[in-house]
Design an enzyme around this catalytic site. Structure first.
Site, PDB file in Angstrom:
ATOM      1  N   ASP A 201     -12.857 -21.043  49.234  1.00 59.80           N
ATOM      2  CA  ASP A 201     -13.701 -20.400  48.187  1.00 59.80           C
ATOM      3  C   ASP A 201     -12.826 -19.428  49.612  1.00 59.80           C
ATOM      4  O   ASP A 201     -13.045 -18.786  50.635  1.00 59.80           O
ATOM      5  CB  ASP A 201     -14.855 -20.420  48.342  1.00 59.80           C
ATOM      6  CG  ASP A 201     -15.142 -18.934  47.834  1.00 59.80           C
ATOM      7  OD1 ASP A 201     -14.890 -18.138  48.338  1.00 59.80           O
ATOM      8  OD2 ASP A 201     -16.179 -19.759  47.303  1.00 59.80           O
ATOM      9  N   HIS A 202     -11.975 -18.022  48.712  1.00 61.45           N
ATOM     10  CA  HIS A 202     -11.281 -16.943  49.745  1.00 61.45           C
ATOM     11  C   HIS A 202     -12.304 -15.528  49.598  1.00 61.45           C
ATOM     12  O   HIS A 202     -11.811 -15.162  50.698  1.00 61.45           O
ATOM     13  CB  HIS A 202     -10.224 -16.567  48.432  1.00 61.45           C
ATOM     14  CG  HIS A 202     -10.721 -15.590  47.486  1.00 61.45           C
ATOM     15  ND1 HIS A 202     -11.271 -16.231  46.074  1.00 61.45           N
ATOM     16  CD2 HIS A 202     -10.815 -14.494  47.839  1.00 61.45           C
ATOM     17  CE1 HIS A 202     -11.013 -15.282  45.544  1.00 61.45           C
ATOM     18  NE2 HIS A 202     -11.302 -14.139  46.026  1.00 61.45           N
ATOM     19  N   HIS A 264     -18.399 -18.200  44.942  1.00 67.34           N
ATOM     20  CA  HIS A 264     -18.437 -16.424  45.446  1.00 67.34           C
ATOM     21  C   HIS A 264     -19.696 -16.211  45.998  1.00 67.34           C
ATOM     22  O   HIS A 264     -20.234 -15.570  46.986  1.00 67.34           O
ATOM     23  CB  HIS A 264     -17.424 -15.355  44.989  1.00 67.34           C
ATOM     24  CG  HIS A 264     -16.052 -16.049  44.581  1.00 67.34           C
ATOM     25  ND1 HIS A 264     -15.462 -17.373  46.039  1.00 67.34           N
ATOM     26  CD2 HIS A 264     -15.226 -15.782  43.588  1.00 67.34           C
ATOM     27  CE1 HIS A 264     -14.021 -17.677  44.611  1.00 67.34           C
ATOM     28  NE2 HIS A 264     -13.415 -16.415  43.769  1.00 67.34           N
TER      29      HIS A 264
HETATM   30  C1  BG6 Z   1     -11.564 -15.828  41.730  1.00 70.01           C
HETATM   31  C2  BG6 Z   1     -12.055 -15.811  39.921  1.00 70.01           C
HETATM   32  O1  BG6 Z   1     -12.086 -17.020  41.959  1.00 70.01           O
HETATM   33  O2  BG6 Z   1     -12.407 -14.174  42.489  1.00 70.01           O
HETATM   34  C3  BG6 Z   1     -11.670 -14.226  39.424  1.00 70.01           C
HETATM   35  O3  BG6 Z   1     -11.537 -17.128  39.058  1.00 70.01           O
HETATM   36  C4  BG6 Z   1     -12.190 -13.629  39.651  1.00 70.01           C
HETATM   37  O4  BG6 Z   1     -11.955 -14.531  38.188  1.00 70.01           O
HETATM   38  C5  BG6 Z   1     -11.653 -13.781  41.601  1.00 70.01           C
HETATM   39  O5  BG6 Z   1     -11.405 -12.076  39.473  1.00 70.01           O
HETATM   40  C6  BG6 Z   1     -11.902 -12.280  42.225  1.00 70.01           C
HETATM   41  O6  BG6 Z   1     -11.827 -12.302  43.736  1.00 70.01           O
HETATM   42  P1  BG6 Z   1     -11.920 -10.916  44.329  1.00 70.01           P
HETATM   43  O7  BG6 Z   1     -11.268 -11.202  45.643  1.00 70.01           O
HETATM   44  O8  BG6 Z   1     -10.230  -9.636  43.762  1.00 70.01           O
HETATM   45  O9  BG6 Z   1     -12.549 -10.342  44.482  1.00 70.01           O
END
Ligand code: BG6
Length: 515
Positions: A201-202, A264
């Site tokens: 989960d980044h 997230h």
């Molecule tokens: C991804 C989603 O996991 O996270 C996207 O699939 C979303 O839809 C993105 O835009 C948001 O990531 P960040 O790091 O830009 O907040």
């Protein structure tokens, strides 16, 4: 009322002791689905940054795997990605050496012969680069291929090598509801032991997210007030200005609750709500996160609201509505906004509402957590002084800005200088990452790729956690799937989302924090 800012600066960074550098053993990284955007935009730039700061092993290779026949074009494309998305200089001498470590192998993921060929190719590259048996498989494909690849790796003896370690990183979405997540876990764990599996989960790779734990447990003053006795409510917002950016077919099946909230936003919630772990080891951290999620009672359907954007102006530019986006149904019932109210029934949080919201095409890009404190027990200054009007005193708020403008602020009331009366003005004490530490180029993947190579699962999802969060949201997703709201689209692109989200708060005499 006007708001005043008080800036805070970090101490001289040269006084901060350097962390112990952890360099992984020689490894070969195999990226399935390497021709997709993720590899070029995120993974390769992250790996090059690791190389620049000498955190990659000298004996290292990257093998992109995808269906198309690409040959040398792949490495050239990756080079472009590192320059464009990783801010690398085109003529950086380290870039050429790095790109020489990039290889490509074309195969169909459902073709057993492909795995035999891949295994032999990995052996060849590993031998040439002096890597030995360590392999990290990264599944960056569409989720439909996850089990196929995992089972083929198992069937071809690639999950358990004779020497070295094998880890597998699995991108989100990890399932699309509770049953599919359980099935995926069952099939993955039939091939790989849980200690080999890294569900990514980044958000957990973001500095500001990891800093939630440092803020809470690395300081003495916050934790004593981090509970129901002092906190009135917690709000977590993940607002994006972007729309679906050409990912219509994916998003049609996902929606905001699946795409962002179940993973997230729930990760953010767990860091805010968990008890202190006994150590910062994977098992302890993941156990405490799980306990926080397990304490959440079923979310009544009336406490979940959804929205879909229609046309509107974002940052001054007119944009189309969701139903007009490429490859999206003109009658789509997919939500591009979701808000949820939940509680955590444990000793620390009983009675404190947590409000979560996430949406696309909102007014501003902002992911933040705000901890709203209770009012003081006695409103000494909320009385009419010298016959003057009564004043509404704003509650104290700690805001953690996850992105952008990364930082933390504390809002409190201060006396407006005056010899006449006592008048209170809210002010912010503000810690700003970039002015304290300089701008960070990390995209979250650096830390996570490094940890996966090192075998550290602390910042990765565990199977029990994934199933617990899916169990919470699956009933809502099912109820929503049963009926498309007649009112869709129900918010303008460039607004703060649908009215129903505002009503949810008004019913409890609260309001979303203005961002
Ligand atoms: C991804 C989603 O996991 O996270 C996207 O699939 C979303 O839809 C993105 O835009 C948001 O990531 P960040 O790091 O830009 O907040």
């Amino acid at each position: 009322m006007a708001t005043t800012q008080v800036k805070i600066h970090a101490e001289d960074l040269s006084k901060v002791p350097a962390a112990l550098e952890r360099i992984p053993e020689p490894t070969i990284l195999v990226i399935f689905g390497a021709s997709g955007d993720l590899t070029k935009r995120k993974l390769l730039p992250a790996l090059f940054h690791l190389e620049q700061v000498n955190l990659l092993p000298k004996e290292f290779a990257i093998v992109g795997v995808a269906r198309r026949t690409l040959g040398d074009e792949f490495a050239a494309d990756m080079r472009e990605g590192v320059v464009e998305f990783g801010d690398a200089a085109k003529d950086d001498p380290r870039l050429d050496a790095f790109i020489r470590k990039v290889h490509y192998f074309a195969m169909n993921f459902d073709d057993p012969a492909g795995y035999i060929g891949l295994d032999a190719e990995l052996d060849r590259i590993a031998k040439e680069a002096g890597i030995g048996g360590n392999r990290l498989f990264y599944l960056a494909t569409a989720p439909d291929y996850f089990t196929e690849i995992v089972e083929n790796l198992g069937a071809h003896g690639m999950a358990t090598p004779e020497s070295g370690t094998v880890h597998v990183v699995i991108e989100k979405p990890f399932g699309h509801d509770l049953d599919s997540a359980k099935e995926l876990n069952r099939r993955v764990n039939a091939v790989f032991e849980e200690k080999q599996v890294f569900r990514i989960d980044h958000y957990l790779g973001k500095e500001t997210v990891q800093n939630i734990l440092v803020f809470r447990f690395g300081n003495g003053i916050f934790e004593p007030i981090w509970n129901r006795n002092y906190i009135d409510n917690v709000q977590i917002t993940a607002a994006e200005t972007l729309g679906v950016e050409g990912r219509g077919p994916f998003y049609e099946k996902a929606g905001a609750l699946r795409d962002v909230v179940q993973n997230h936003v729930m990760e953010l919630l767990s860091f805010v709500a968990m008890e202190p772990p006994v150590s910062f080891e994977a098992e302890s951290v993941r156990r405490e996160k799980l306990k926080a999620w397990q304490a959440i009672p079923a979310i009544p359907i009336k406490h979940a609201v959804r929205g879909q954007y229609g046309p509107g102006k974002v940052d001054g530019v007119m944009v189309k509505g969701y139903r007009e986006e490429d490859r999206v149904s003109p009658e789509s019932g997919t939500e591009t906004f979701a808000a949820v109210r939940l509680e955590i029934d444990n000793w620390r949080w009983a009675g404190v509402p947590f409000y979560l919201r996430a949406g696309k095409r909102l007014k501003k890009r902002a992911t933040e957590i705000s901890i709203q404190f209770k009012q003081p027990p006695l409103m000494l200054f909320n009385r009419s002084l010298h016959g003057g009007p009564c004043q509404e005193i704003e509650p104290n708020v700690i805001t953690m800005r996850i992105q952008p403008d990364e930082g933390i602020s504390l809002r409190f009331g201060a006396k407006v200088p005056s010899t006449q009366n006592i008048s209170i003005c809210p002010v912010n004490m503000d810690f700003d990452y970039s002015s304290a530490f300089g701008k960070s180029s990390a995209n979250g993947y650096e830390r996570l790729l490094l940890d996966a190579m090192l075998g550290d699962q602390t910042l990765f999802a565990h199977r029990d956690g994934v199933e617990t969060t899916w169990a919470l949201y699956t009933p809502i997703l099912e109820a929503w799937a049963a009926k498309t709201p007649d009112v869709f689209p129900n918010y303008f692109a460039g607004s703060w989302g649908p009215d129903c989200a505002e009503h949810m708060m008004e019913q409890e005499n609260r309001a979303w924090r203005k961002l």
